[in-house]
Design an enzyme around this catalytic site. Structure first.
Site, PDB file in Angstrom:
ATOM      1  N   ASP A  29       0.839  -1.206   0.000  1.00  0.00           N
ATOM      2  CA  ASP A  29       0.000   0.000   0.000  1.00  0.00           C
ATOM      3  C   ASP A  29       0.873   1.256   0.000  1.00  0.00           C
ATOM      4  O   ASP A  29       1.772   1.404   0.845  1.00  0.00           O
ATOM      5  CB  ASP A  29      -0.901   0.020   1.246  1.00  0.00           C
ATOM      6  CG  ASP A  29      -2.082  -0.921   1.118  1.00  0.00           C
ATOM      7  OD1 ASP A  29      -2.315  -1.446   0.017  1.00  0.00           O
ATOM      8  OD2 ASP A  29      -2.775  -1.126   2.139  1.00  0.00           O
ATOM      9  N   GLY A  50      -3.319  -5.182   0.597  1.00  0.00           N
ATOM     10  CA  GLY A  50      -3.993  -6.231  -0.171  1.00  0.00           C
ATOM     11  C   GLY A  50      -5.069  -6.821   0.715  1.00  0.00           C
ATOM     12  O   GLY A  50      -4.861  -7.042   1.909  1.00  0.00           O
ATOM     13  N   LYS A  51      -6.240  -7.071   0.114  1.00  0.00           N
ATOM     14  CA  LYS A  51      -7.358  -7.516   0.951  1.00  0.00           C
ATOM     15  C   LYS A  51      -7.062  -8.857   1.619  1.00  0.00           C
ATOM     16  O   LYS A  51      -7.389  -9.071   2.790  1.00  0.00           O
ATOM     17  CB  LYS A  51      -8.633  -7.576   0.111  1.00  0.00           C
ATOM     18  CG  LYS A  51      -9.044  -6.193  -0.353  1.00  0.00           C
ATOM     19  CD  LYS A  51     -10.310  -6.165  -1.155  1.00  0.00           C
ATOM     20  CE  LYS A  51     -10.482  -4.831  -1.857  1.00  0.00           C
ATOM     21  NZ  LYS A  51     -10.585  -3.681  -0.966  1.00  0.00           N
ATOM     22  N   GLU A  87      -9.619 -10.228  -5.338  1.00  0.00           N
ATOM     23  CA  GLU A  87      -8.548  -9.340  -5.798  1.00  0.00           C
ATOM     24  C   GLU A  87      -7.471 -10.090  -6.598  1.00  0.00           C
ATOM     25  O   GLU A  87      -6.634  -9.469  -7.241  1.00  0.00           O
ATOM     26  CB  GLU A  87      -7.919  -8.624  -4.603  1.00  0.00           C
ATOM     27  CG  GLU A  87      -7.465  -7.216  -4.925  1.00  0.00           C
ATOM     28  CD  GLU A  87      -7.243  -6.386  -3.668  1.00  0.00           C
ATOM     29  OE1 GLU A  87      -7.634  -5.221  -3.672  1.00  0.00           O
ATOM     30  OE2 GLU A  87      -6.666  -6.904  -2.696  1.00  0.00           O
ATOM     31  N   LEU A 121     -22.564  -2.272   6.118  1.00  0.00           N
ATOM     32  CA  LEU A 121     -23.170  -1.003   5.704  1.00  0.00           C
ATOM     33  C   LEU A 121     -22.479   0.198   6.348  1.00  0.00           C
ATOM     34  O   LEU A 121     -23.115   1.235   6.569  1.00  0.00           O
ATOM     35  CB  LEU A 121     -24.663  -1.010   6.093  1.00  0.00           C
ATOM     36  CG  LEU A 121     -25.518  -2.123   5.453  1.00  0.00           C
ATOM     37  CD1 LEU A 121     -26.809  -2.334   6.232  1.00  0.00           C
ATOM     38  CD2 LEU A 121     -25.821  -1.794   3.996  1.00  0.00           C
ATOM     39  N   ASP A 134     -11.682  -5.443   5.625  1.00  0.00           N
ATOM     40  CA  ASP A 134     -10.738  -6.539   5.870  1.00  0.00           C
ATOM     41  C   ASP A 134     -10.678  -6.865   7.365  1.00  0.00           C
ATOM     42  O   ASP A 134     -10.602  -8.039   7.747  1.00  0.00           O
ATOM     43  CB  ASP A 134      -9.344  -6.154   5.358  1.00  0.00           C
ATOM     44  CG  ASP A 134      -9.367  -5.855   3.872  1.00  0.00           C
ATOM     45  OD1 ASP A 134     -10.217  -6.435   3.157  1.00  0.00           O
ATOM     46  OD2 ASP A 134      -8.552  -5.028   3.420  1.00  0.00           O
TER      47      ASP A 134
HETATM   48  O1  RIB Z   1      -9.288  -3.252   1.527  1.00  0.00           O
HETATM   49  C1  RIB Z   1      -8.207  -2.355   1.560  1.00  0.00           C
HETATM   50  C2  RIB Z   1      -7.126  -2.842   0.651  1.00  0.00           C
HETATM   51  O2  RIB Z   1      -7.583  -2.801  -0.673  1.00  0.00           O
HETATM   52  C3  RIB Z   1      -5.892  -1.988   0.686  1.00  0.00           C
HETATM   53  O3  RIB Z   1      -4.963  -2.437   1.649  1.00  0.00           O
HETATM   54  C4  RIB Z   1      -5.369  -2.055  -0.731  1.00  0.00           C
HETATM   55  O4  RIB Z   1      -4.235  -2.849  -0.815  1.00  0.00           O
HETATM   56  C5  RIB Z   1      -6.507  -2.636  -1.553  1.00  0.00           C
HETATM   57  O5  RIB Z   1      -6.207  -3.850  -2.053  1.00  0.00           O
END
Ligand code: RIB
Length: 323
Positions: free
Chosen positions: A25, A51-52, A153, A234, A266
């Site tokens: 990120d 990353g999710k 993703e 929500l 997440d």
């Molecule tokens: O859900 C947030 C994430 O989505 C971030 O950390 C980014 O990497 C994107 O993939």
């Protein structure tokens, strides 16, 4: 903060597999998110693990799970940092694969200082190149596990093979359909828990979701496609559950001062997976996950903002909520 849940200390904890993305990120904060063609001077920059998939693995591990991650990184500095981070978080990383061809993915995240809301461009890189055989082999080797956590993703071939393997090996499947993308109809019946936010629920169901009432209609449409339990998150309006018995429950959110909502979904999904694996019912798991998400939005960043178990328990105790 000292790591509290290294996998080696945590072998008796419920076992969770996360198959999904890792990206680095690159986050900038500014007074507002630029519109098309606009340049805005930012106030803060931070890079870190994201990353999710990776975020959900960290959230589940910090909440107390014995977590294994399946993803793919490049052979580059971002990939080395990612691997080190998984190990420091106590996440089993034997199936964190490396690509010689593709670089570690990245996400360009813009956060508004005013609202804490974000806009993201994610480039999956290596984690968008997971081979079907690689994923099949990894899930088989990591089995048994209580819960298999997936998102949208990575490349879909990897997700499809995970759904099939997870079912075959008797795992409960938690699908967080993020970022919003349609799922072919034949896969819905393999999903035990589907956890879209408003945007994702609208994309998947065709029902525009703004209110809790809309969420009820969308949840019914998604259950009709074959997913067993639907939990639509929500934001400030909480979460709407439609369980496998056809019962609706609305779970309010916890009120906190949000500074960065990135990764709140997440935080929710990682904590929800852990709570299910510990045997909580869908309602208790949702309340627990709401608490983890609330804590995460009070901090800047994604994976590093995930809450530890003691913090979640303390947050719930302070509000006299037991799950
Ligand atoms: O859900 C947030 C994430 O989505 C971030 O950390 C980014 O990497 C994107 O993939």
């Amino acid at each position: 903060m000292q790591n509290k849940n290294r996998a080696s200390d945590n072998r008796s904890a419920p076992r969770i597999i996360v198959m999904g993305s890792f990206v680095t990120d690159l986050m900038g904060r500014a007074a507002h998110i630029p519109v098309d063609g606009e340049t805005v001077k930012g106030t803060f920059f931070k890079s870190g693990p994201g990353g999710k998939g990776g975020n959900q693995a960290v959230a589940a591990a910090r909440a107390g799970g014995n977590v294994a991650m399946i993803t793919k990184l490049g052979r580059d500095a971002f990939g080395d940092m990612a691997l080190e981070n998984f190990i420091n978080e106590g996440i089993h990383a034997e199936y964190v694969l490396r690509s010689d061809e593709y670089a570690t993915g990245a996400a360009l995240i813009m956060v508004s200082e005013k609202t804490g809301q974000n806009s993201i461009i994610v480039i999956p890189g290596a984690c968008g190149q997971l081979g079907e055989d690689e994923v099949r082999g990894a899930i088989r080797a990591l089995s048994p596990a209580s819960v298999l956590v997936l998102q949208l993703e990575t490349n879909f071939e990897a997700i499809a093979v995970s759904l099939k393997m997870g079912k075959e090996l008797g795992m409960e499947i938690l699908m967080n359909p993020a970022p919003a993308h349609e799922i072919p109809e034949e896969y819905y019946s393999m999903i035990d828990y589907l956890t879209p936010n408003e945007t994702e629920a609208s994309t998947l169901s065709g029902v525009p979701v703004v209110s809790v009432e809309d969420a009820r209609r969308a949840a019914l449409a998604l259950q009709a496609k074959g997913a067993r339990n639907i939990i639509i998150t929500l934001g400030e309006k909480g979460a709407l559950i439609l369980d496998s018995a056809g019962e609706f429950k609305h779970v309010p959110s916890f009120k906190v001062d949000a500074v960065d909502t990135t990764g709140a979904g997440d935080a929710f999904n990682g904590a929800f997976a852990l709570a299910l694996a510990e045997g909580k019912d869908i309602y208790g798991a949702t309340v627990f996950a709401n608490a983890a998400a609330a804590l995460s939005v009070t901090r800047i960043g994604t994976a590093p903002a995930m809450a530890h178990r003691e913090e979640i328990d303390e947050f719930l105790r302070a509000r006299k909520v037991s799950v």
